[in-house]
Each structure stands twice: as C-alpha cells, then as structure tokens.
Design a protein around this motif. Structure first.
Motif, PDB file in Angstrom:
ATOM      1  N   PHE A   1      -7.463 -33.187 -22.605  1.00 36.04           N
ATOM      2  CA  PHE A   1      -6.987 -31.968 -21.687  1.00 36.04           C
ATOM      3  C   PHE A   1      -7.371 -32.168 -20.371  1.00 36.04           C
ATOM      4  O   PHE A   1      -6.597 -31.841 -19.310  1.00 36.04           O
ATOM      5  CB  PHE A   1      -7.723 -30.500 -22.176  1.00 36.04           C
ATOM      6  N   GLY A   2      -8.332 -32.562 -20.020  1.00 44.18           N
ATOM      7  CA  GLY A   2      -8.859 -33.046 -18.557  1.00 44.18           C
ATOM      8  C   GLY A   2      -7.790 -34.153 -17.867  1.00 44.18           C
ATOM      9  O   GLY A   2      -7.163 -33.968 -16.898  1.00 44.18           O
TER      10      GLY A   2
ATOM     11  N   ALA B   1     -12.510 -27.787 -17.154  1.00 47.07           N
ATOM     12  CA  ALA B   1     -13.412 -26.941 -16.156  1.00 47.07           C
ATOM     13  C   ALA B   1     -14.298 -28.236 -15.542  1.00 47.07           C
ATOM     14  O   ALA B   1     -14.568 -28.230 -14.268  1.00 47.07           O
ATOM     15  CB  ALA B   1     -14.269 -26.106 -16.913  1.00 47.07           C
ATOM     16  N   VAL B   2     -14.906 -28.980 -16.220  1.00 43.69           N
ATOM     17  CA  VAL B   2     -15.940 -29.917 -15.716  1.00 43.69           C
ATOM     18  C   VAL B   2     -15.122 -31.116 -14.980  1.00 43.69           C
ATOM     19  O   VAL B   2     -15.650 -31.476 -13.713  1.00 43.69           O
ATOM     20  CB  VAL B   2     -16.451 -30.621 -16.915  1.00 43.69           C
ATOM     21  N   LEU B   3     -14.256 -31.847 -15.619  1.00 45.65           N
ATOM     22  CA  LEU B   3     -13.439 -32.909 -14.896  1.00 45.65           C
ATOM     23  C   LEU B   3     -12.715 -32.237 -13.957  1.00 45.65           C
ATOM     24  O   LEU B   3     -12.459 -32.954 -12.902  1.00 45.65           O
ATOM     25  CB  LEU B   3     -12.647 -33.597 -16.049  1.00 45.65           C
TER      26      LEU B   3
ATOM     27  N   PHE C   1     -12.713 -25.742 -27.308  1.00 46.10           N
ATOM     28  CA  PHE C   1     -14.034 -25.707 -26.732  1.00 46.10           C
ATOM     29  C   PHE C   1     -14.002 -27.116 -25.831  1.00 46.10           C
ATOM     30  O   PHE C   1     -14.279 -27.162 -24.500  1.00 46.10           O
ATOM     31  CB  PHE C   1     -15.363 -25.780 -27.427  1.00 46.10           C
ATOM     32  N   GLY C   2     -13.626 -28.101 -26.380  1.00 46.79           N
ATOM     33  CA  GLY C   2     -13.552 -29.491 -25.676  1.00 46.79           C
ATOM     34  C   GLY C   2     -12.475 -29.422 -24.633  1.00 46.79           C
ATOM     35  O   GLY C   2     -12.816 -30.020 -23.489  1.00 46.79           O
ATOM     36  N   GLY C   3     -11.368 -28.810 -24.775  1.00 45.32           N
ATOM     37  CA  GLY C   3     -10.151 -28.932 -23.948  1.00 45.32           C
ATOM     38  C   GLY C   3     -10.956 -27.651 -22.562  1.00 45.32           C
ATOM     39  O   GLY C   3     -10.537 -28.353 -21.714  1.00 45.32           O
ATOM     40  N   SER C   4     -11.393 -26.742 -22.708  1.00 46.04           N
ATOM     41  CA  SER C   4     -12.029 -25.999 -21.732  1.00 46.04           C
ATOM     42  C   SER C   4     -12.864 -26.618 -20.928  1.00 46.04           C
ATOM     43  O   SER C   4     -12.962 -26.668 -19.812  1.00 46.04           O
ATOM     44  CB  SER C   4     -12.666 -24.653 -22.292  1.00 46.04           C
TER      45      SER C   4
END
Length: 537
Positions: free
Chosen positions: A290-291, A419-421, A412-415
């Motif tokens: 997702f990132g 968000a982070v990347l 959760f991984g996609g979020s």
C-alpha cells in the motif's frame, strides 16, 4: 466444535459443497470491490481536490474514513458472522457498502464524502472476513490452499484494477462515477451469493463476547487513528491521549480474552508461532504494497504526466504477477512448504521495493515496472500460504475470528504503510525542495500578491501534486511562466529522493521481517489445517 454448511437450509452437508468453485467466484467478486474502493481513490483524488476544494486534512480523512472502521470492526463482525450466519453477514455488508457508494456518488462536500466512506468501510468490515470464513467452510482441506490462492490473487488484481477502472471512468465522467460503479457489482455479488453460496454458521456459538468486541474496536480503531493522525498531522495532546487509551484497551482486551470461556479471539492461538509468523508476514507485505502504490501512483500522475487511465494501465503488472505468484504458490506449497514460500515471497517483494532506491528525477517507467513485477510476485507467493496458516490455526467455529484476524493484519499493514512511508515521503520531499522554493522571487512579492505567492509556495512544498498544480498556474501567467518548468524539475528531483528514502526504509523492514518470519515458522511446515491438539501443543 462444528460448522454447519446448509446449501438448502437443511442439515449440515457431509460431502464437499458441490458448487464451491462457483461460490468462490462470488466471494472473490465481493472481495474485489472492497479492495478496489481503497485503490481507485488514488486516481480519483486530483478531480476531487479541484471540485470540492479539499484541504490536505480533508483528503486524508476521505481516505481514512474508510480505513479506520474497516480495520477496527473486522474482528468483531467476523465473529458475529459465525454466530448469525456468514452468508447473511456477506449480504448485509454488500448492502451497506452499496448504500455508502450511492451516497458518495452524489456528495458535494468533503463531509458528505467522508460519511460515505465511513459507511463503505463498515460494509467492507463485514464483507472481507465473511469471504474468508465462507471459503474455508465450503472447501475441504485438500482444496483449501488452491482456493485461498485464488482469493489472494483477487486482492492483488483489485489493487491494480481499482485505478484502471477508475481511470477509464474518469475519461468521460466525474469522480462520483468511481463510487457509483460499485453499486451494480455489489448487487450482482449479492444475487449470486443467494444462489451459489451456502448458508453457513458455527452451530455451537451461542454467546457473543460483547465486552471483548468493544475492547477490540477501541484498541484497533484507536491504534489506526493514532498512526494516521500522528504521522500526518503531528503528535498533539489528543493523538497522544488516544494512543494511551488504545494501548490500555488492548491490554484489557488480552486480559479479558484469556479469562473468558468463549472469547471473541483466542489470543493463545495468536501467540502460536505459526499463526503469529503468518500474521506478521501478511502485515509487512501489505505495509509495503500500500505504501508503494501510494507513491508510485503519484509519480505516474504528477511527475511522468500519465492520465488516470494510463496510470491504471501501468499498475496492471502488479496484478499480473500477484496472480502468477499465487498460482505458483498453490503448486509449490505441497513440495516446498509454507516456510520457504513465505520467506522467498517476502525477499522478492523487498527486492522490488529496493529497486526504487535508484530512481532520480529523470527516471522513466522502467524502474517502476521492475519494482511492480517483483513486488507483485512476492505478494503472490507469500500471501496464500500465510492466509492458509492463519485460517488453519483456528477450529471451524472460529473461522470468523480467523478471517477477521487475517484481514485486520492486511488493513493494519496498509494503514501503517500509507502513514509511515507516506510520512517519510512527505518529510523528505519538503526537505529536498525547500531550498529551491526559498530562492524563488515569488516569496518577495509585495502587497496582496504576497499572500497568493505564499499559498503557492506552501502548496508546492507540501506535495508533488501541489507543485504540479502551482506549475500549471505559473505557466498560464506570462509574468511567471519562466518559473513553471524549473519548479517541475525541482519537484521531480525532490520526489525521486523521497521515493528513494521511503523505499529504503520499506525494503529494510521487509528484509528484517523475512528473517523474523522464517525463524518463527517451523521447519517442514505445510499449508494445511491443523488440529486443535497441534495448536495447543
């Protein structure tokens, strides 16, 4: 513990469900629109920004209005599907999803679109775990890996098909069409589900752990909200308070579940190294996926100048290799085992994202093509065995919880990825372009033009999309046209450096994760449902 599969409302079927492959197609169609709703927004965003005059906060919550309820509610709704009927849950989710899509297609303000996305997110939280639990209920153990591979391939296809379909619609329609297209697909899936998907539920699930459900919603929703709000808008008092509250809710949830006779989620199973390792692999793969889609789509539209349809077409290699990887995974799993496939898939995905560390402002499509091919292959190889291990780690009466756990890891991984990347991307971009913007004479304009110049500089420093819009406006002004191309060149170089930095972090995280997952998963582990005795041992 038993699960009833009743094709005609009668007693539980002893033989495998006759129409299971046709039913799987319905489940995949339902899954398709859930994932497409996230990725289609990528190419619809520029039109929404202009038409609704959205702020960056508006746009972020149009995206995350879907994500937060989706992530927070999947576990609870998966268990409710087990109790009240998995097919009924699927139908209810499709109806809610379609209702939100209709509302969104006629929205004329940011608030209306956010409400529509929230309703769609609630519907998606019902649909996604229902598709997995119905799949496992319909298929015998020896066919389950192939069915899950098809399910996982659909997720990959939807990641690329969302932008492609949205791009095609936007060629001759407004952004509202990207919402409305979901309605006939949801209606078709609902009608087909009534005909082809058997009624299924857990016979002996007579009590619902409502306290555990409330705590899970508070914990998951709070954590996802904190990640999104904190990384994008800063760690203010409200965000910190929410993060503390979500951690407290998570601790209370674990303590409550350990003592409850019929817990919402048997956390002891999650602590099992096989289930835990599989969850970690799913979370990290979709964090990176997702990132990557988030910044690759921006590169295609704002730097390389592709239109919505062209952007969708150039994301198709990801879908193709996810499908290829899933097909290979189904064939190789019985021979090589899940541990090798999951590890190899994560390494391939890491190689794909690390390819983008060599991009620069002059890079064309080729490095992004290589990256998408490797990333898709890695997701396709690793996700089916990981999902199979998660589903196989729970008894039939807990299929909803297992599906909710898997899907929560995905979302959760996609979020985290966005968000982070996305935060690394934005911070690096702003740092890299600030020197160029500080040197622009626009900052020295006097009088009423000074405010407009300040807004333009702020927009150009905020994102590569903002820089593209500002450059377009400069090009139309004969007194400022000479600054348009230098701004585009500077923003392209800054964004390339931002992609490189975010990709390096993502690649390192995935490589470290691959080592951890390989260490967690037992040797000789194959993708098959395991008995409760094996889980408890």
């Amino acid at each position: 513990m038993t699960t009833a599969v009743t094709p005609a409302g009668g007693t539980a079927a002893k033989e495998p469900y006759r129409l299971r492959w046709a039913g799987l197609a319905v489940l995949c169609l339902s899954l398709l629109i859930v994932v497409m709703a996230n990725t289609s927004l990528i190419v619809a965003a520029p039109g929404m920004l202009r038409d609704l005059q959205l702020t960056s906060a508006d746009m972020q919550w149009i995206i995350d209005g879907y994500t937060v309820p989706y992530a927070a509610l999947m576990l609870l709704f998966g268990v409710l599907g087990d109790r009240y009927g998995r097919r009924s849950a699927l139908l209810a989710g499709l109806i809610a999803f379609a209702a939100g899509a209709v509302y969104g297609s006629f929205a004329d303000s940011a608030g209306d679109v956010i409400v529509a996305r929230i309703v769609m997110g609630v519907g998606a939280a019902v649909i996604m775990p229902a598709t997995l639990s119905l799949l496992v209920a319909m298929f015998p153990v020896h066919e389950r890996a192939r069915a899950i591979a098809a399910w996982a391939a659909t997720s990959g296809l939807a990641i690329a098909l969302g932008p492609l379909l949205a791009g095609w619609l936007l060629e001759s329609n407004s952004w509202g069409s990207t919402f409305l297209i979901n309605v006939p697909i949801a209606a078709l899936a609902a009608i087909a589900a009534l005909i082809l998907v058997p009624a299924s539920k857990a016979d002996d699930l007579t009590r619902t752990d409502w306290v555990g459900g409330a705590l899970s919603v508070a914990a998951l929703g709070g954590i996802v909200y904190t990640i999104i709000e904190g990384f994008h808008f800063g760690w203010g008092t409200g965000v910190i308070a929410t993060s503390i509250g979500s951690v407290v809710a998570a601790v209370l949830f674990v303590g409550w579940e350990l003592r409850h006779p019929r817990p919402l989620l048997d956390v002891r199973r999650v602590a099992d190294r096989t289930v835990g390792g599989a969850c970690m692999s799913v979370l990290l793969l979709f964090l990176v996926a997702f990132g990557a889609i988030y910044f690759v789509a921006q590169q295609f539209q704002f730097v390389l100048g592709y239109g919505p349809l062209e952007t969708g077409l150039r994301l198709l290699p990801l879908a193709a290799t996810v499908s290829l990887g899933a097909a290979l995974s189904g064939r190789l799993a019985p021979r090589l085992g899940a541990r090798i496939l999951v590890g190899a898939g994560m390494i391939a995905a890491a190689a794909g994202i690390l390819t983008l560390t060599v991009t620069d402002g002059a890079s064309g499509f080729t490095p992004f093509l290589i990256s998408l091919l490797l990333l898709g292959l890695g997701i396709g190889l690793a996700t089916p065995p990981s999902t199979d291990l998660i589903m196989g780690g729970f008894p039939d009466s807990d299929l909803g919880a297992a599906g909710g756990l898997n899907d929560t890891a995905v979302e959760f991984g996609g979020s985290l990825g966005i968000a982070v990347l996305g935060s690394i991307l934005a911070t690096t971009y702003h740092r890299e372009i600030s020197g160029f913007l500080d040197g622009l004479p626009l900052a020295n304009l006097p009088g009423p033009m000074a405010d407009q110049a300040a807004m333009a500089i702020e927009a150009a420093g905020d994102s590569v999309g903002g820089a593209a819009i500002v450059a377009e406006e400069l090009a139309a002004n004969p007194f400022a046209a000479s600054y348009a191309q230098p701004l585009l060149d500077a923003s392209s170089a800054a964004f390339a450096q931002a992609i490189s930095s975010a990709s390096l972090v993502a690649g390192i995280v995935l490589l470290v994760g691959a080592a951890a997952v390989t260490a967690l998963l037992p040797r000789g582990l194959h993708t098959r449902a395991r008995s409760e005795a094996q889980i408890g041992s």
